[in-house]
Design a protein around this motif. Structure first.
Motif, mmCIF file in Angstrom:
data_model
loop_
_atom_site.group_PDB
_atom_site.id
_atom_site.type_symbol
_atom_site.label_atom_id
_atom_site.label_comp_id
_atom_site.label_asym_id
_atom_site.label_seq_id
_atom_site.Cartn_x
_atom_site.Cartn_y
_atom_site.Cartn_z
ATOM 1 N N ASP A 252 23.637 42.876 38.013
ATOM 2 C CA ASP A 252 24.330 43.941 38.738
ATOM 3 C C ASP A 252 25.491 43.427 39.596
ATOM 4 N N LEU A 253 25.751 42.118 39.523
ATOM 5 C CA LEU A 253 26.864 41.476 40.235
ATOM 6 C C LEU A 253 26.774 41.643 41.756
ATOM 7 N N THR A 254 25.566 41.735 42.265
ATOM 8 C CA THR A 254 25.386 41.783 43.709
ATOM 9 C C THR A 254 25.229 40.359 44.247
ATOM 10 N N LEU A 255 25.539 40.187 45.513
ATOM 11 C CA LEU A 255 25.465 38.878 46.148
ATOM 12 C C LEU A 255 24.011 38.496 46.393
ATOM 13 N N SER A 256 23.577 37.371 45.817
ATOM 14 C CA SER A 256 22.217 36.889 46.018
ATOM 15 C C SER A 256 22.116 35.982 47.235
ATOM 16 N N GLY A 257 23.213 35.306 47.569
ATOM 17 C CA GLY A 257 23.213 34.405 48.710
ATOM 18 C C GLY A 257 24.485 33.575 48.733
ATOM 19 N N VAL A 258 24.603 32.721 49.741
ATOM 20 C CA VAL A 258 25.807 31.925 49.941
ATOM 21 C C VAL A 258 25.416 30.472 50.208
ATOM 22 N N VAL A 259 26.131 29.550 49.572
ATOM 23 C CA VAL A 259 25.951 28.124 49.824
ATOM 24 C C VAL A 259 27.109 27.655 50.702
ATOM 25 N N THR A 260 26.787 27.181 51.884
ATOM 26 C CA THR A 260 27.821 26.727 52.819
ATOM 27 C C THR A 260 27.720 25.240 53.124
ATOM 28 N N LEU B 286 27.938 43.159 28.963
ATOM 29 C CA LEU B 286 27.466 43.775 30.188
ATOM 30 C C LEU B 286 28.426 43.505 31.339
ATOM 31 N N ASN B 287 28.758 44.554 32.083
ATOM 32 C CA ASN B 287 29.566 44.453 33.307
ATOM 33 C C ASN B 287 31.005 44.011 33.068
ATOM 34 N N ALA C 287 48.872 29.394 20.619
ATOM 35 C CA ALA C 287 49.879 30.295 21.173
ATOM 36 C C ALA C 287 50.235 29.968 22.619
ATOM 37 N N ASP C 288 49.616 28.920 23.184
ATOM 38 C CA ASP C 288 49.878 28.528 24.576
ATOM 39 C C ASP C 288 49.543 29.659 25.552
ATOM 40 N N ILE C 289 48.385 30.262 25.361
ATOM 41 C CA ILE C 289 47.907 31.346 26.216
ATOM 42 C C ILE C 289 46.637 30.872 26.932
ATOM 43 N N GLY C 290 46.492 31.246 28.191
ATOM 44 C CA GLY C 290 45.320 30.862 28.961
ATOM 45 C C GLY C 290 44.326 32.002 29.080
ATOM 46 N N VAL C 291 43.122 31.681 29.588
ATOM 47 C CA VAL C 291 42.100 32.712 29.787
ATOM 48 C C VAL C 291 41.312 32.396 31.051
ATOM 49 N N LYS C 292 40.915 33.431 31.771
ATOM 50 C CA LYS C 292 40.058 33.276 32.946
ATOM 51 C C LYS C 292 39.233 34.542 33.124
ATOM 52 N N ALA C 293 38.049 34.373 33.699
ATOM 53 C CA ALA C 293 37.164 35.501 33.993
ATOM 54 C C ALA C 293 36.744 35.414 35.446
ATOM 55 N N TYR C 294 36.757 36.537 36.126
ATOM 56 C CA TYR C 294 36.418 36.557 37.550
ATOM 57 C C TYR C 294 35.859 37.929 37.914
ATOM 58 N N ILE C 295 35.232 37.990 39.062
ATOM 59 C CA ILE C 295 34.633 39.243 39.517
ATOM 60 C C ILE C 295 35.651 40.040 40.320
ATOM 61 N N ASN C 296 35.882 41.257 39.885
ATOM 62 C CA ASN C 296 36.769 42.171 40.601
ATOM 63 C C ASN C 296 35.908 42.914 41.633
ATOM 64 N N HIS C 297 36.088 42.570 42.898
ATOM 65 C CA HIS C 297 35.225 43.141 43.935
ATOM 66 C C HIS C 297 35.590 44.577 44.293
ATOM 67 N N ASN D 246 33.510 45.940 41.132
ATOM 68 C CA ASN D 246 32.226 45.281 40.922
ATOM 69 C C ASN D 246 31.958 45.064 39.436
ATOM 70 N N LEU D 247 33.011 44.657 38.727
ATOM 71 C CA LEU D 247 32.920 44.330 37.312
ATOM 72 C C LEU D 247 33.615 42.989 37.073
ATOM 73 N N ILE D 248 33.383 42.418 35.894
ATOM 74 C CA ILE D 248 34.028 41.161 35.528
ATOM 75 C C ILE D 248 35.315 41.469 34.774
ATOM 76 N N ASP D 249 36.427 40.962 35.258
ATOM 77 C CA ASP D 249 37.702 41.118 34.563
ATOM 78 C C ASP D 249 37.970 39.868 33.731
ATOM 79 N N LEU D 250 38.414 40.074 32.508
ATOM 80 C CA LEU D 250 38.773 38.995 31.592
ATOM 81 C C LEU D 250 40.276 39.053 31.387
ATOM 82 N N GLU D 251 40.953 37.972 31.706
ATOM 83 C CA GLU D 251 42.423 37.977 31.675
ATOM 84 C C GLU D 251 42.954 36.868 30.774
ATOM 85 N N PHE D 252 43.756 37.272 29.789
ATOM 86 C CA PHE D 252 44.504 36.329 28.965
ATOM 87 C C PHE D 252 45.929 36.328 29.494
#
Length: 217
Positions: free
Chosen positions: A10-18, A131-132, A170-180, A183-189
């Protein structure tokens, strides 16, 4: 810097490592080699579970997925070593192109969009949608240097293998990150951007290209 540990369902925060001894955060531009490693106290053992997503507050446009958790012992001291891969690899290698596909004289970006849609974002079988997964974006053909049409074929191949081959060619990059915001994962080429005044060449900063010294914190 802090590490947000996020539930993959569900992409909720489980905790934080500091508190940690070291964090190695090595993402790549368009290869599947992106990895991370966290060395920290065993007090985070219940938090840092396999499959959970890790978000580095210093590099928010790349998230990781925990693949291995090991308890290390030395001099009567226990510590935790956590390793994993970048989220984009986890997503792309979760599917197989379930068809024999042949395309003729198409731009690589068009092929890329087609195989990602049929495998992840808009598959014929609704259960195969990842999912998500939120927005998936692609670069404009005009922004990709020396773009040429090509032929493409695939026979029930792994989506990750096919995508990373297309990206590399094609010299194209890719990254995936959480869009807060969603609250979904965005996939960007994406493609490199010209940062040099008076130059027509794209400059892409990445450790695997030798244009960045380090992404270790």
């Amino acid at each position: 810097m802090r590490l947000n540990v996020i539930d993959p369902v569900d992409l909720t925060l489980s905790g934080v490592v500091t508190q940690f001894e070291s964090v190695q955060w090595n993402y790549t531009f368009n290869t599947s080699d992106g990895t991370f490693q966290i060395d920290c106290s065993t007090e985070y053992f219940q938090l840092l579970k396999e499959g959970r997503i890790v978000e580095n507050s210093e590099v928010l446009d790349h998230a990781g997925v925990i693949k291995k958790v090991t308890i290390l012992q030395s001099n009567e001291k226990e510590s935790l070593q956590v390793s994993g891969i970048m989220l984009e690899k986890e997503i792309l290698y979760s599917r197989v192109l379930k068809a024999y596909i042949v395309y003729q004289a198409l731009y690589p970006t068009t092929v890329l969009r087609s195989i990602v849609e049929m495998s992840l974002t808009n598959p014929a079988e609704a259960s195969r949608k990842y999912l998500n997964l939120g927005n998936t974006t692609y670069p404009e053909d005009s922004l990709v240097p020396d773009m040429e049409k090509t032929d493409y074929s695939s026979n029930y191949a792994n989506l990750g293998d096919e995508v990373y081959t297309l990206l590399s060619n094609a010299d194209i990059g890719v990254k995936a990150y959480i869009n807060h915001n969603t609250n979904l994962i965005d996939l960007e080429f994406y493609t490199g951007k010209d940062r040099t005044f008076g130059s027509d060449d794209s400059i892409i900063f990445a450790t695997d290209r030798g244009t960045a010294l380090s992404t270790t914190y």
